[in-house]
Design an enzyme around this catalytic site. Structure first.
Site, PDB file in Angstrom:
ATOM      1  N   CYS A  78       0.937  -1.254  -0.025  1.00 29.96           N
ATOM      2  CA  CYS A  78      -0.128   0.016  -0.086  1.00 29.96           C
ATOM      3  C   CYS A  78       0.894   1.056  -0.054  1.00 29.96           C
ATOM      4  O   CYS A  78       1.959   1.314   0.896  1.00 29.96           O
ATOM      5  CB  CYS A  78      -0.893   0.081   1.053  1.00 29.96           C
ATOM      6  SG  CYS A  78      -1.800   1.531   1.444  1.00 29.96           S
ATOM      7  N   CYS A  81       0.343   3.123   3.460  1.00 27.89           N
ATOM      8  CA  CYS A  81       0.791   2.818   4.794  1.00 27.89           C
ATOM      9  C   CYS A  81       1.788   1.764   4.978  1.00 27.89           C
ATOM     10  O   CYS A  81       2.361   1.080   5.756  1.00 27.89           O
ATOM     11  CB  CYS A  81      -0.213   2.295   5.651  1.00 27.89           C
ATOM     12  SG  CYS A  81      -1.151   0.726   5.363  1.00 27.89           S
ATOM     13  N   CYS A 127      -7.165  -1.198   1.534  1.00 32.52           N
ATOM     14  CA  CYS A 127      -6.326  -1.623   2.510  1.00 32.52           C
ATOM     15  C   CYS A 127      -6.770  -1.757   3.763  1.00 32.52           C
ATOM     16  O   CYS A 127      -7.629  -0.798   4.424  1.00 32.52           O
ATOM     17  CB  CYS A 127      -5.033  -0.594   2.475  1.00 32.52           C
ATOM     18  SG  CYS A 127      -3.759  -0.726   3.642  1.00 32.52           S
ATOM     19  N   CYS A 130      -5.024   1.072   6.394  1.00 35.77           N
ATOM     20  CA  CYS A 130      -5.315   2.610   6.178  1.00 35.77           C
ATOM     21  C   CYS A 130      -6.424   2.993   5.576  1.00 35.77           C
ATOM     22  O   CYS A 130      -7.052   4.066   5.514  1.00 35.77           O
ATOM     23  CB  CYS A 130      -4.238   3.185   5.601  1.00 35.77           C
ATOM     24  SG  CYS A 130      -3.884   2.895   3.966  1.00 35.77           S
ATOM     25  N   CYS A 150      -8.038  -5.960  -9.818  1.00 34.62           N
ATOM     26  CA  CYS A 150      -7.834  -4.929 -10.698  1.00 34.62           C
ATOM     27  C   CYS A 150      -7.514  -3.699  -9.701  1.00 34.62           C
ATOM     28  O   CYS A 150      -8.245  -2.945  -9.587  1.00 34.62           O
ATOM     29  CB  CYS A 150      -8.888  -4.646 -11.589  1.00 34.62           C
ATOM     30  SG  CYS A 150      -8.322  -3.490 -13.081  1.00 34.62           S
TER      31      CYS A 150
END
Length: 164
Positions: A78, A81, A127, A130, A150
């Site tokens: 991510c 984070c 995510c 976060c 995707c």
């Protein structure tokens, strides 16, 4: 690099919202805290494009993402984070113009929820740490999962793993 701020609600342990996540670096599950930041804090640490995608649920134009053609051995994390999201072994060429994966690195590392925007029914992928918008998952992927995660390149960072 990715500091956490205590949450003020929910199921808390020690003043911060805890969650179980998988760490590719350690090769096991660990406990972590949710990353909670104000809009201004996110704007300070993210690029304009990352902020638009991760925090405003935007998307990048097809075939423009920097991670579309990445095929080295590693982990996609991510951009907000640093949470491990996808293994490079699960990436495939979907022809859609966005990096596509058959599965996440661990089910706990992502969150999905219905997305009925743009006059369509889709499943949004976020995510877990976060709550940044990553992209969408569709049921038209290859075996063995039949899924196509995707993702937006700008929502992720790639970390090459050598010698593993």
């Amino acid at each position: 690099m990715f500091a956490c701020r205590p949450s003020t609600g929910g199921s808390e342990k020690g003043g911060a919202l805890s969650l179980k996540i998988y760490s590719a670096e350690l090769g096991r599950y660990i406990m972590s805290q949710k990353v909670i930041k104000t809009e201004q804090e996110w704007k300070r640490i993210l690029t304009k494009e990352q902020f638009h995608i991760l925090r405003e649920k935007g998307t990048e134009r097809a075939f423009t993402g920097k991670l579309l053609k990445v095929h080295e051995h590693g982990v996609f994390r991510c951009a907000g984070c640093g949470l491990d999201l996808f293994n490079s072994e699960d990436k495939f060429e979907s022809g859609t113009g966005w990096p596509s994966f058959t599965k996440p690195i661990a089910p706990e590392n992502i969150t999905t929820r219905p997305d009925n925007s743009l006059f369509s029914k889709r499943t949004e992928v976020l995510c877990s740490r976060c709550e940044g918008h990553l992209g969408h998952v569709f049921d038209d992927g290859p075996k063995p999962t039949g899924l196509r995660y995707c993702m937006n390149s700008e929502a992720m960072l790639f970390v090459e793993l050598k010698g593993q």
